[in-house]
Enzyme design. Structure first.
Site, PDB file in Angstrom:
ATOM      1  N   GLU A   1       9.260   2.266  11.089  1.00 32.79           N
ATOM      2  CA  GLU A   1      10.211   3.395  10.707  1.00 32.79           C
ATOM      3  C   GLU A   1       9.549   4.844  10.765  1.00 32.79           C
ATOM      4  OE1 GLU A   1      13.222   3.485  11.042  1.00 32.79           O
ATOM      5  OE2 GLU A   1      13.699   1.106  10.902  1.00 32.79           O
TER       6      GLU A   1
ATOM      7  N   LYS B   1       0.938  -1.397   0.262  1.00 34.89           N
ATOM      8  CA  LYS B   1       0.031   0.074  -0.009  1.00 34.89           C
ATOM      9  C   LYS B   1       0.858   1.289   0.013  1.00 34.89           C
ATOM     10  CE  LYS B   1      -2.094   3.381   2.530  1.00 34.89           C
ATOM     11  NZ  LYS B   1      -2.005   4.230   1.331  1.00 34.89           N
TER      12      LYS B   1
ATOM     13  N   GLU C   1       8.647  17.532  14.520  1.00 35.64           N
ATOM     14  CA  GLU C   1       9.276  17.189  13.445  1.00 35.64           C
ATOM     15  C   GLU C   1       8.422  18.005  12.383  1.00 35.64           C
ATOM     16  OE1 GLU C   1       8.237  13.388  11.304  1.00 35.64           O
ATOM     17  OE2 GLU C   1      10.435  13.460  10.873  1.00 35.64           O
TER      18      GLU C   1
HETATM   19  P1  NAD Z   1       1.673   9.019   7.427  1.00 31.39           P
HETATM   20  O1  NAD Z   1       2.003   8.329   8.612  1.00 31.39           O
HETATM   21  O2  NAD Z   1       0.760   9.844   7.337  1.00 31.39           O
HETATM   22  O3  NAD Z   1       1.473   7.760   6.110  1.00 31.39           O
HETATM   23  C1  NAD Z   1       2.345   6.710   6.120  1.00 31.39           C
HETATM   24  C2  NAD Z   1       1.460   5.688   5.494  1.00 31.39           C
HETATM   25  O4  NAD Z   1       0.652   4.864   6.392  1.00 31.39           O
HETATM   26  C3  NAD Z   1       0.774   5.996   4.077  1.00 31.39           C
HETATM   27  O5  NAD Z   1       0.759   4.993   3.320  1.00 31.39           O
HETATM   28  C4  NAD Z   1      -0.564   6.139   4.815  1.00 31.39           C
HETATM   29  O6  NAD Z   1      -1.649   6.156   3.739  1.00 31.39           O
HETATM   30  C5  NAD Z   1      -0.686   4.966   5.621  1.00 31.39           C
HETATM   31  N1  NAD Z   1      -1.854   5.209   6.759  1.00 31.39           N
HETATM   32  C6  NAD Z   1      -2.430   6.118   7.257  1.00 31.39           C
HETATM   33  N2  NAD Z   1      -3.375   6.120   8.025  1.00 31.39           N
HETATM   34  C7  NAD Z   1      -3.479   4.603   8.328  1.00 31.39           C
HETATM   35  C8  NAD Z   1      -4.186   3.841   8.862  1.00 31.39           C
HETATM   36  N3  NAD Z   1      -5.184   4.098  10.112  1.00 31.39           N
HETATM   37  N4  NAD Z   1      -3.790   2.247   8.931  1.00 31.39           N
HETATM   38  C9  NAD Z   1      -2.900   1.652   8.024  1.00 31.39           C
HETATM   39  N5  NAD Z   1      -2.071   2.937   7.290  1.00 31.39           N
HETATM   40  C10 NAD Z   1      -2.466   3.968   7.488  1.00 31.39           C
HETATM   41  O7  NAD Z   1       3.231   9.504   7.183  1.00 31.39           O
HETATM   42  P2  NAD Z   1       3.734  10.287   5.681  1.00 31.39           P
HETATM   43  O8  NAD Z   1       3.219  11.725   5.877  1.00 31.39           O
HETATM   44  O9  NAD Z   1       3.299   9.540   4.439  1.00 31.39           O
HETATM   45  O10 NAD Z   1       5.003  10.373   5.678  1.00 31.39           O
HETATM   46  C11 NAD Z   1       5.740  11.177   6.341  1.00 31.39           C
HETATM   47  C12 NAD Z   1       6.485  10.550   7.941  1.00 31.39           C
HETATM   48  O11 NAD Z   1       7.241   9.553   7.323  1.00 31.39           O
HETATM   49  C13 NAD Z   1       7.339  11.477   8.529  1.00 31.39           C
HETATM   50  O12 NAD Z   1       6.908  11.521   9.897  1.00 31.39           O
HETATM   51  C14 NAD Z   1       8.703  11.076   8.464  1.00 31.39           C
HETATM   52  O13 NAD Z   1       9.643  11.154   9.169  1.00 31.39           O
HETATM   53  C15 NAD Z   1       8.382   9.555   8.023  1.00 31.39           C
HETATM   54  N6  NAD Z   1       9.448   8.861   7.456  1.00 31.39           N
HETATM   55  C16 NAD Z   1      10.321   8.040   8.239  1.00 31.39           C
HETATM   56  C17 NAD Z   1      11.266   7.394   7.591  1.00 31.39           C
HETATM   57  C18 NAD Z   1      12.296   6.528   8.537  1.00 31.39           C
HETATM   58  O14 NAD Z   1      12.856   5.628   7.997  1.00 31.39           O
HETATM   59  N7  NAD Z   1      12.296   6.671   9.655  1.00 31.39           N
HETATM   60  C19 NAD Z   1      11.495   7.381   6.318  1.00 31.39           C
HETATM   61  C20 NAD Z   1      10.912   8.177   5.613  1.00 31.39           C
HETATM   62  C21 NAD Z   1       9.649   8.986   6.340  1.00 31.39           C
END
Ligand code: NAD
Length: 476
Positions: free
Chosen positions: A245, A170, A378
């Site tokens: 992550e 996904k 962040e």
């Molecule tokens: P997000 O948490 O909004 O979304 C991540 C994923 O989770 C998306 O595919 C989203 O559709 C899905 N999601 C959302 N709600 C969900 C639910 N209820 N159940 C299951 N899946 C769900 O994050 P984002 O805005 O896409 O990414 C930014 C974040 O990612 C930042 O906090 C960044 O630090 C983090 N990030 C971390 C790393 C790492 O390796 N530590 C790398 C890249 C990004």
């Protein structure tokens, strides 16, 4: 409309979502089918049915598949890099670099498929033999963020398949293009039916269906802390393996003995490149008194000169912010930092270009205190704050004083301080005279505290998450 991939069939749905270019919001890259609960459940069903056979497939078959995928990604890196720049907003050289990395990851795990190891030991009981082997976990739910649209999916999907698991992928809503291209490559490379499935759609529907389904044996997730916690809570009742992550608030320390030019380059790269939208971005610059004013002046000059614009224009150094929500959030954080006493030393304002996009001149905020919101949350944008400190001990204490622990950096010419920092930094990755962002694909990636949960991603350490260990005893 570009379809979902379920059980090796391309599936269209009644509802599609436009893929909008953040450099030019009038440019719609394509429309992508959106899965609902039933399509997601069908993908999980297909992955469940395919798991036993794929789990017993030969290492040669897995090698050949991953190798073919890696070779095609590398051969098409300019084209796929252009797609990535268009949907996510990374500037073209960074986007091509990310695609290159994805290709290398597939080639790395193609090799790993042939190098799976176990142990054969003598038992402590006479005559008994012991074998320790690794087996696939089963069905892996891969839930990815938008900021690395091809590299993060690659570093989850390649090891999952390498070690004999099946995948329900996904992608994030904002970046379906690279996800679809990857699915198309895997499909044409001959991935068996059900072994890899692509379900695009909202987190609350598609993601939640994956979380709720007991047939999903493990979830590899990258995204925000809030969603990561939901993944953890939803997985506990299933006693399912998870790898999370999440965010970062990565410190970069600049000591008085640092090479000034190098430190400025490292800070500018780590804080602002990729529009600061990296979990490893250097968002807290912790600078010692003796170098502070020279460092801030040089960095402010550098930041003001950074060319912000359309990701596909050759002269652009910093692409747009990914969407309107993130753009508004970045501006709010900048305003909030000023309201709490920070000084906006450079950038920080929305800028207009020929196309309508989310262009923000990177912001350097100085005179901040450690407990200000800008130093705790962040931001996930091109925003960095400077904290002035007296010396190394204070800098180290502040660097560690955060709920996060992903990456931490130091600029110094002192072996003593560099060695001490490598030892005492409470982070999964430590950088000496290098930006906090920018890592290799063949070594472990991940953090501590609220940044990561579960075993490491990438390199040979990926085997720990994507396999389960079996100990077999034999009395012949
Ligand atoms: P997000 O948490 O909004 O979304 C991540 C994923 O989770 C998306 O595919 C989203 O559709 C899905 N999601 C959302 N709600 C969900 C639910 N209820 N159940 C299951 N899946 C769900 O994050 P984002 O805005 O896409 O990414 C930014 C974040 O990612 C930042 O906090 C960044 O630090 C983090 N990030 C971390 C790393 C790492 O390796 N530590 C790398 C890249 C990004």
């Amino acid at each position: 409309m570009k379809p979902l991939l379920i059980n090796n069939a391309w599936v269209t749905t009644s509802h599609g979502l436009d893929n909008i270019n953040p450099s030019d919001t009038s440019d719609i890259e394509n429309e992508y089918a959106q899965a609902g609960r039933s399509e997601t459940e069908a993908a999980i069903e297909a992955a469940t049915n395919a798991a036993p056979e794929w789990g017993l497939s030969s290492p040669q078959q897995r090698h050949d598949l991953l190798h073919k995928v890696g070779v095609e990604i590398l051969a098409r890196k300019e084209e796929l890099g252009t797609l990535l720049a268009r949907e996510e907003g990374k500037v073209l050289p960074e986007a091509i670099g990310e695609v290159n990395r994805a290709g290398q990851i597939f080639l790395f795990f193609a090799g790993e498929a042939l190098r799976q190891q176990g142990d054969r030991l003598d038992s402590v009981r006479p005559g008994v033999g012991v074998e320790v082997t690794r087996e696939p976990v089963g069905v892996i739910g891969v839930i990815a963020p938008w900021n690395f649209p091809i590299a993060i999916p690659a570093w989850k999907i390649a090891p999952a398949l390498c070690y004999g698991n099946t995948v329900v992928f996904k992608p994030a809503e904002l970046v379906p293009g690279c996800a679809w291209a990857l699915a198309d490559i895997l499909h044409r490379a001959g991935v068996p039916a059900g072994v890899f499935n692509l379900v695009m759609g909202p987190g609350a529907v598609v993601g939640q269906t994956i979380l709720d389904d007991p047939r999903v044996d493990a979830i590899s997730f990258t995204g925000s802390v809030a969603t990561g916690k939901r993944v953890a809570e939803a997985s506990l009742p299933h006693l399912r393996k998870i790898q999370l992550e999440m965010g970062g608030k990565n410190p970069l320390i600049v000591l008085d003995d640092a090479d000034l030019d190098l430190a400025v380059n490292i800070a500018a790269d780590g804080a602002f490149f990729s529009t600061g939208q990296r979990c490893t971005a250097s968002s807290r610059l912790i600078v010692c008194e003796g170098i502070h004013d020279r460092f801030v002046s040089a960095l402010a000059e550098r930041v003001s000169a950074l060319k912000v614009g359309h990701a596909l224009e050759e002269t652009t150094q910093i692409g747009p912010v990914v969407d309107a929500t993130q753009f508004a959030q970045d501006l709010d954080y900048i305003e909030g930092a000023r309201a709490q006493g920070g000084v906006l030393r450079a950038g920080g304002e929305a800028v207009e270009r020929q196309t309508k996009g989310y262009f923000l001149q990177p912001a350097l905020i100085t005179e901040t205190q450690p407990d200000m919101t800008i130093n705790c949350d962040e931001v996930f944008g091109p925003v960095a704050s400077v904290i002035r400190v007296g010396g190394y001990d204070q800098a180290l204490a502040l660097a560690n004083d955060t709920p996060f622990g992903l990456s931490a950096g130091i600029c110094t010419t002192s072996l003593k301080f560099a060695s001490d920092f490598k030892r005492k930094a409470q982070a999964g990755m430590v950088m000496v005279n290098l930006p906090t962002a920018g890592v290799d694909y063949h070594v472990p990636f991940g953090g501590r505290k609220a940044s990561s949960y579960g075993s490491r991603e990438q390199g040979r350490y990926a085997v720990d998450f994507f396999t389960t260990v079996k100990t077999a005893y034999t009395l012949p």
